[in-house]
Design a protein around this motif. Structure first.
Motif, PDB file in Angstrom:
ATOM      1  N   TRP B 198       0.759  -0.730  -0.384  1.00 20.25           N
ATOM      2  CA  TRP B 198      -0.278  -0.090   0.234  1.00 20.25           C
ATOM      3  C   TRP B 198       0.800   1.796  -0.071  1.00 20.25           C
ATOM      4  O   TRP B 198       0.604   2.000  -0.077  1.00 20.25           O
ATOM      5  CB  TRP B 198      -0.717   0.226   1.068  1.00 20.25           C
ATOM      6  CG  TRP B 198      -1.769   1.100   1.086  1.00 20.25           C
ATOM      7  CD1 TRP B 198      -2.153   2.209   2.042  1.00 20.25           C
ATOM      8  CD2 TRP B 198      -2.855   1.377   0.013  1.00 20.25           C
ATOM      9  NE1 TRP B 198      -2.935   3.099   2.143  1.00 20.25           N
ATOM     10  CE2 TRP B 198      -3.843   2.956   0.687  1.00 20.25           C
ATOM     11  CE3 TRP B 198      -3.405   0.666  -1.013  1.00 20.25           C
ATOM     12  CZ2 TRP B 198      -4.635   2.852   0.163  1.00 20.25           C
ATOM     13  CZ3 TRP B 198      -4.795   0.998  -1.198  1.00 20.25           C
ATOM     14  CH2 TRP B 198      -4.857   2.200  -0.832  1.00 20.25           C
ATOM     15  N   THR B 201       4.950   3.049  -3.254  1.00 19.30           N
ATOM     16  CA  THR B 201       5.341   2.573  -4.783  1.00 19.30           C
ATOM     17  C   THR B 201       6.091   4.175  -5.356  1.00 19.30           C
ATOM     18  O   THR B 201       5.935   5.225  -3.834  1.00 19.30           O
ATOM     19  CB  THR B 201       3.349   3.877  -4.410  1.00 19.30           C
ATOM     20  OG1 THR B 201       3.580   4.936  -6.361  1.00 19.30           O
ATOM     21  CG2 THR B 201       3.086   4.199  -3.976  1.00 19.30           C
ATOM     22  N   LEU B 203       5.158   6.801  -6.083  1.00 23.84           N
ATOM     23  CA  LEU B 203       4.017   7.901  -6.373  1.00 23.84           C
ATOM     24  C   LEU B 203       3.860   8.966  -5.619  1.00 23.84           C
ATOM     25  O   LEU B 203       3.720   9.972  -5.438  1.00 23.84           O
ATOM     26  CB  LEU B 203       2.783   7.375  -6.826  1.00 23.84           C
ATOM     27  CG  LEU B 203       1.278   8.237  -7.854  1.00 23.84           C
ATOM     28  CD1 LEU B 203       2.234   9.254  -8.571  1.00 23.84           C
ATOM     29  CD2 LEU B 203       0.598   7.660  -7.765  1.00 23.84           C
ATOM     30  N   MET B 204       4.819   8.378  -4.118  1.00 20.36           N
ATOM     31  CA  MET B 204       4.044   8.546  -3.073  1.00 20.36           C
ATOM     32  C   MET B 204       5.154  10.013  -2.669  1.00 20.36           C
ATOM     33  O   MET B 204       4.372  11.017  -2.072  1.00 20.36           O
ATOM     34  CB  MET B 204       4.568   7.252  -2.080  1.00 20.36           C
ATOM     35  CG  MET B 204       4.710   8.043  -0.116  1.00 20.36           C
ATOM     36  SD  MET B 204       2.596   7.727  -0.461  1.00 20.36           S
ATOM     37  CE  MET B 204       2.512   5.836  -0.349  1.00 20.36           C
ATOM     38  N   LEU B 207       3.215  12.439  -4.715  1.00 18.59           N
ATOM     39  CA  LEU B 207       1.366  12.601  -4.238  1.00 18.59           C
ATOM     40  C   LEU B 207       1.939  13.488  -3.044  1.00 18.59           C
ATOM     41  O   LEU B 207       0.712  14.483  -2.371  1.00 18.59           O
ATOM     42  CB  LEU B 207       1.355  11.869  -3.657  1.00 18.59           C
ATOM     43  CG  LEU B 207       0.246  11.122  -3.049  1.00 18.59           C
ATOM     44  CD1 LEU B 207      -0.966  12.334  -4.407  1.00 18.59           C
ATOM     45  CD2 LEU B 207      -0.730   9.700  -3.302  1.00 18.59           C
ATOM     46  N   PHE B 257      -3.234  11.941  -9.248  1.00 23.17           N
ATOM     47  CA  PHE B 257      -2.483  10.157  -7.948  1.00 23.17           C
ATOM     48  C   PHE B 257      -3.016  10.231  -7.586  1.00 23.17           C
ATOM     49  O   PHE B 257      -2.574   8.553  -7.807  1.00 23.17           O
ATOM     50  CB  PHE B 257      -1.454  11.588  -7.543  1.00 23.17           C
ATOM     51  CG  PHE B 257       0.168  12.558  -8.403  1.00 23.17           C
ATOM     52  CD1 PHE B 257      -0.145  12.617  -9.221  1.00 23.17           C
ATOM     53  CD2 PHE B 257       0.366  13.129  -7.635  1.00 23.17           C
ATOM     54  CE1 PHE B 257       0.755  13.408 -10.537  1.00 23.17           C
ATOM     55  CE2 PHE B 257       1.981  13.607  -8.628  1.00 23.17           C
ATOM     56  CZ  PHE B 257       1.104  13.900 -10.050  1.00 23.17           C
ATOM     57  N   VAL B 258      -4.221  10.501  -6.927  1.00 18.66           N
ATOM     58  CA  VAL B 258      -4.663   9.122  -5.902  1.00 18.66           C
ATOM     59  C   VAL B 258      -5.354   7.471  -7.249  1.00 18.66           C
ATOM     60  O   VAL B 258      -5.017   6.428  -6.618  1.00 18.66           O
ATOM     61  CB  VAL B 258      -5.769   9.923  -4.715  1.00 18.66           C
ATOM     62  CG1 VAL B 258      -5.806   8.886  -4.430  1.00 18.66           C
ATOM     63  CG2 VAL B 258      -4.473   9.913  -4.172  1.00 18.66           C
ATOM     64  N   ASP B 261      -3.391   5.778  -8.969  1.00 20.28           N
ATOM     65  CA  ASP B 261      -2.510   4.747  -7.971  1.00 20.28           C
ATOM     66  C   ASP B 261      -3.737   3.719  -7.966  1.00 20.28           C
ATOM     67  O   ASP B 261      -3.210   2.041  -7.970  1.00 20.28           O
ATOM     68  CB  ASP B 261      -2.788   5.135  -6.637  1.00 20.28           C
ATOM     69  CG  ASP B 261      -1.290   4.789  -5.664  1.00 20.28           C
ATOM     70  OD1 ASP B 261      -0.471   3.861  -6.613  1.00 20.28           O
ATOM     71  OD2 ASP B 261      -1.547   4.359  -4.545  1.00 20.28           O
ATOM     72  N   TYR B 262      -5.531   3.532  -7.670  1.00 18.12           N
ATOM     73  CA  TYR B 262      -5.861   2.590  -7.840  1.00 18.12           C
ATOM     74  C   TYR B 262      -6.160   2.077  -9.384  1.00 18.12           C
ATOM     75  O   TYR B 262      -6.657   1.273  -8.700  1.00 18.12           O
ATOM     76  CB  TYR B 262      -7.626   3.899  -7.377  1.00 18.12           C
ATOM     77  CG  TYR B 262      -7.478   4.433  -6.363  1.00 18.12           C
ATOM     78  CD1 TYR B 262      -6.825   4.507  -4.931  1.00 18.12           C
ATOM     79  CD2 TYR B 262      -9.515   5.070  -5.718  1.00 18.12           C
ATOM     80  CE1 TYR B 262      -6.939   4.797  -4.045  1.00 18.12           C
ATOM     81  CE2 TYR B 262      -9.314   5.775  -5.126  1.00 18.12           C
ATOM     82  CZ  TYR B 262      -7.551   5.762  -3.672  1.00 18.12           C
ATOM     83  OH  TYR B 262      -8.363   5.864  -2.412  1.00 18.12           O
ATOM     84  N   THR B 264      -3.783   1.355 -11.112  1.00 13.83           N
ATOM     85  CA  THR B 264      -3.371   1.183 -11.203  1.00 13.83           C
ATOM     86  C   THR B 264      -3.468  -0.662 -10.161  1.00 13.83           C
ATOM     87  O   THR B 264      -3.198  -1.704 -10.654  1.00 13.83           O
ATOM     88  CB  THR B 264      -1.577   1.102 -10.673  1.00 13.83           C
ATOM     89  OG1 THR B 264      -1.138   2.622 -11.703  1.00 13.83           O
ATOM     90  CG2 THR B 264      -0.304   0.431 -10.985  1.00 13.83           C
ATOM     91  N   ASP B 273      -2.426  -5.911  -2.532  1.00 14.42           N
ATOM     92  CA  ASP B 273      -3.028  -4.357  -2.826  1.00 14.42           C
ATOM     93  C   ASP B 273      -4.602  -4.406  -2.841  1.00 14.42           C
ATOM     94  O   ASP B 273      -5.024  -3.553  -2.608  1.00 14.42           O
ATOM     95  CB  ASP B 273      -2.168  -4.177  -4.594  1.00 14.42           C
ATOM     96  CG  ASP B 273      -0.258  -4.928  -4.685  1.00 14.42           C
ATOM     97  OD1 ASP B 273       0.380  -3.882  -3.999  1.00 14.42           O
ATOM     98  OD2 ASP B 273      -0.745  -4.943  -6.243  1.00 14.42           O
TER      99      ASP B 273
END
Lengths: 242, 421
Positions: B198, B201, B203-204, B207, B257-258, B261-262, B264, B273
Motif C-alpha cells: 500500500w 509506490t 508515486l508517494m 503525491l 495521482f490518487v 494509483d487506484y 493501477t 494490493d
C-alpha cells in the motif's frame, strides 16, 4: 553442529514443513525460555495450504487448523513464522538509532537499552514478527521462567527476562544459547525434528546440504530481504496439479 | 500597494485589542494535551489505541498532515518571488509564519509517539543514515531554521526593502527545493518500505508534494480569511483568484495521482494490493475515507471553486479550503492506517497483537484502530499550540500589514515598488 568451523559461523535455521504438524510446541517453548509476557508470541504457527506463499490468497477461515479447500479435496499445512533474521533486513535499515542490528553470524538483534520505541521497524518488517511493549506487561504467575538473566552481546543488551516498556522485541535465535554452542530452544523442543539449525559457512553441515541441495526456500524471496530461515516445501504433489 | 490595503497609516505600529478569552481557551487545551502526555508517560503507549497490528496511529498521520500543511506557506511565499506572482506577496510573511508553526507542531507530534521519549538524544548520538527517519529529522530541522530565518528576512525586507531585496530573492529560490525535499523525505518514510505494498509506490513523494501544496495553500487561505474577518486587512480580488487557482490545480493533480494509483491496483489482481484497496473502496470497512477524500474533499470544494454561481457566494473560498483540508487529512489517515490494517500474513491465526486480554485471542487478522482520549488530547493540545503561535506571531510581527515603502494607495507606482522589491 559440525566441529569444523570457519572464523565466523553463519547461523541458519531450516524448517521442514513436511514434518510440521502444527502442535505449537516451538511457540510455547519459545514463550517459556524467553519469559514472554501473556499475549506475546515471538514464534507462531500459521495454518496454510501446502507450499502457498504467505500472500497468495485470503484465509479460508479466521481459525487455526481449518483445512483449505472443499471436502473431499482438503489440504492442510503449517508454516511456523518467527523473525526471519534477514541478511538485508528492512528493520535494520530503518532503525534511526541502530538499536536493531545484524551480528556477523547473521542474527538480527535489538538493543533494549538503545531502542527509542518509534516502531518504524514494525512498519518495515514484511513478516510482522515484531512485538512492542505497549505498557507494563502481564507475566504468567510463578515468576520468571527460562533463561532468566540478562544477555549482552558486546555492549548491547539483547535479552532481559522482564522487558522495559516502550521497546520492541522479537525472536533472538536464542542468542544466549547459540553463543555457547547450544541449539535455539524451538529447535530443541520440536518433537518431530522439523527444525534444523546450523552453520551455513560449514559446507558439511546439515543446513548447508538442505539450503544448497535440499530445496530450502525463503519466505517472500521476491522482496530481496534474504532471510536466514529456510523452509523445505511439502514434497507431496497436489492431485490434479502438474 | 495593489493587493492589500490596511486601514492604518503607513509605518505606524498597530496595537491590537487583547483577546484574553482566546488565549485562555488555548492555554486550557494545551494544558489538557500536556496532562494527556503525562498520563501516557506513566502508563506507556498502552494508553493509546495502537497495538501491534496497527502500530502507528493518530500521531503519525497527524504528523504527516502537519508536515503537509507547512508547505503551502513557504511554497506560496517563494513562488510569489520566484515566479513573480505579485498578488501573493502580501501573504508571504503569513505563509512563512504558518510554515514555521506547522513544522514545529509536526516535530513535537513525534515525541508522544515514542515508547522511550527520554532516549530521543540517541537519534543524534547513534544516527543510522539508511533510515529515512533520520533524513526526515534532518530536513525538518533545516526547514524550521529556514522558516525562521526567512521570516526574519521578510520582516526586515518589509521595512528596508532595498537592503534586504537580494537576500529575500535568494531565500525564495532556496525555499522551493527545501519544501519539496521535506515532503519527499516524509513520503519516503512510507514509500520506501517494501513490506507494505500500500505504501511501496514511487508515486508517494509526488503525491505528498502535491497534497502538501493543496492543504498548505488551503490553510494559508483560511488564515488570510481569518485575518480579513478579525483584523482590519482586506484581500484583493487578485489574491483570492490566485489562491483559488492554486487550490483548484493542486486538487486536480492530487485526485489524479490518487486515482492513477487506484487504477493501477484495480486493473491488476495482486492479492495484497487488492485487499488493501478493497478496505477503502465503497463497501469496505474504511469506505468513509474514500467518500471524505473524493466527495467532501474533492467534488464539493471543486464545485465551490469552479461553478460560477457557487463561487460567487460569500464564504465559498473559505468553505472549500476547510473541506480540502479535511479531505487531505482523510488521505493521511488512509495512507497510514490501511497500510497497517491490510494483513501482512493472510493466514490464521494472523499477527500477534502483543496484549493479553482474557476475553479475546492474542492474535488478530484485520487490524483495528480507535484512538483513545489520550491521543485526541495530545493532538488537540498541539493544534492549540499552533493556533497560539500563529496568533501571537501575527500580532507581534504585523505580518499582514503593507510595508511602508509600498505606499498606502492602490496606485500603479505602489504596485511596481512592491513588485521590484
Amino acid at each position: 553442529m559440525a566441529a569444523k568451523k570457519t572464523s565466523v559461523p553463519h547461523h541458519v535455521m531450516v524448517i521442514d514443513t513436511n514434518r510440521c504438524v502444527g502442535c505449537w510446541t516451538c511457540a510455547v517453548a519459545c514463550k517459556q525460555v524467553n519469559n514472554e509476557p501473556l499475549g506475546y508470541w515471538w514464534n507462531r504457527v500459521l495454518t496454510t495450504a501446502p507450499n502457498q506463499s504467505t500472500s497468495a490468497k485470503p484465509p479460508a477461515s479466521d481459525n487455526i487448523d481449518v483445512p483449505f479447500g472443499t471436502y473431499p479435496d482438503l489440504e492442510l499445512a503449517y508454516l511456523p513464522v518467527a523473525c526471519q533474521h534477514c541478511n538485508d533486513a528492512p528493520c535494520v535499515k530503518v532503525c534511526p538509532v541502530q538499536a536493531t542490528f545484524r551480528r556477523d553470524d547473521g542474527t538480527v538483534l535489538i538493543d533494549f537499552n538503545r531502542c527509542i520505541g518509534c516502531r518504524y521497524c514494525m512498519a518495515a518488517c514484511p513478516y510482522g514478527v515484531r512485538i512492542f511493549n505497549w505498557g507494563d506487561s502481564t507475566y504468567a504467575p510463578g515468576g520468571v521462567v527460562g533463561y532468566g538473566k540478562e544477555y549482552w552481546t558486546g555492549d548491547r543488551l539483547v535479552f532481559t527476562p522482564e522487558r522495559p516498556k516502550g521497546v520492541v522485541e522479537k525472536c533472538t535465535f536464542c542468542v544466549e544459547r547459540i553463543d555457547v554452542g547450544e541449539l535455539p530452544f524451538c529447535v530443541e523442543a520440536c518433537p518431530l525434528g522439523a527444525r534444523i539449525f546450523g552453520d551455513l559457512n560449514d559446507p558439511d553441515s546439515q543446513v548447508s546440504e538442505l539450503v544448497n541441495n535440499g530445496g530450502g526456500e525463503q519466505l517472500h524471496p521476491e522482496l530481496g530481504t534474504d532471510p536466514n530461515v529456510y523452509y523445505l516445501p511439502v514434497a507431496r504433489r497436489v492431485p490434479g496439479e502438474s | 500597494m495593489a493587493t492589500t490595503t490596511a486601514a492604518i497609516p503607513v509605518g505606524s505600529t498597530r496595537t491590537y485589542r487583547p483577546i484574553w478569552g482566546w488565549y485562555a481557551a488555548l492555554v486550557v487545551l494545551m494544558a489538557w494535551g500536556l496532562a494527556a502526555w503525562i498520563y501516557e508517560l506513566h502508563y506507556g503507549l498502552s494508553a493509546t489505541g495502537m497495538r501491534d497490528v496497527v502500530s502507528w496511529g493518530m500521531y503519525i498521520f497527524t504528523f504527516a498532515f502537519f508536515i503537509g500543511l507547512s508547505a503551502g506557506g513557504l511554497i506560496m511565499a517563494s513562488s510569489a518571488e520566484v515566479f513573480g506572482i505579485k498578488a501573493l506577496k502580501p501573504l508571504s510573511r503569513l505563509g512563512v509564519l504558518s510554515a514555521a508553526a506547522c513544522v514545529t507542531v509536526a516535530a513535537l507530534m513525534i515525541v508522544p509517539d515514542l515508547g522511550q521519549p527520554f532516549r530521543i538524544m540517541n537519534i543524534f548520538i547513534h544516527p543510522n543514515w539508511t533510515s529515512p527517519l533520520i533524513w526526515d529529522i534532518l530536513i525538518i530541522t533545516v526547514y524550521f531554521v529556514f522558516s525562521v530565518v526567512d521570516l526574519y528576512v521578510l520582516q526586515r525586507h518589509a521595512t528596508e526593502p532595498s537592503r534586504w531585496r537580494k537576500l529575500t530573492r535568494v531565500l525564495a529560490y532556496v525555499g522551493l527545493p527545501t519544501a519539496v525535499l521535506l515532503h519527499s523525505i516524509t513520503a519516503w518514510i512510507f514509500g520506501l518500505q517494501i513490506a507494505r505494498s500500500w505504501w511501496n509506490t514511487s508515486l508517494m513523494a509526488p503525491l505528498f508534494v502535491v497534497s502538501a501544496v493543496l492543504s498548505g495553500t488551503a490553510l494559508v487561505t483560511l488564515l488570510a480569511l481569518c485575518a480579513e474577518r478579525f483584523g482590519k486587512v482586506e484581500l484583493s480580488e487578485d489574491t483570492r483568484r490566485w489562491l483559488r487557482g492554486f487550490i483548484i490545480v493542486s486538487l486536480f493533480v492530487d485526485l489524479f495521482f490518487v486515482g492513477a494509483d487506484y487504477i493501477t491496483v484495480l486493473w491488476g489482481n495482486v492479492p495484497a494490493d487488492r485487499s488493501a484497496l478493497n478496505l477503502v473502496m465503497p463497501g469496505g470497512p474504511w469506505a468513509w475515507l474514500f467518500w471524505v477524500e473524493w466527495i467532501v474533499g474533492g467534488v464539493i470544494p471543486l464545485a465551490f471553486l469552479l461553478v460560477p454561481r457557487l463561487k460567487k457566494m460569500p464564504g465559498a473560498l473559505g468553505l472549500a479550503s476547510v473541506l480540502v483540508i479535511i479531505g487531505v487529512y482523510a488521505f493521511r489517515i488512509e495512507l497510514v492506517v490501511i497500510g497497517f490494517v491490510n494483513p501482512l500474513t493472510q493466514y490464521p491465526p494472523g499477527n500477534a497483537v502483543g496484549t493479553y486480554n482474557a476475553q479475546t485471542t492474542s492474535f488478530q487478522f484485520i487490524g483495528r484502530y480507535h484512538p483513545t482520549w489520550v491521543e485526541y488530547g495530545i493532538i488537540v493540545g498541539l493544534v492549540a499550540l499552533f493556533a497560539a503561535v500563529v496568533t501571537i506571531g501575527y500580532r507581534a510581527l504585523h505580518v499582514m500589514e503593507p510595508s511602508p515603502a509600498s505606499g498606502q494607495g492602490r496606485g500603479r507606482a505602489a504596485v511596481e515598488t512592491q513588485a521590484s522589491s
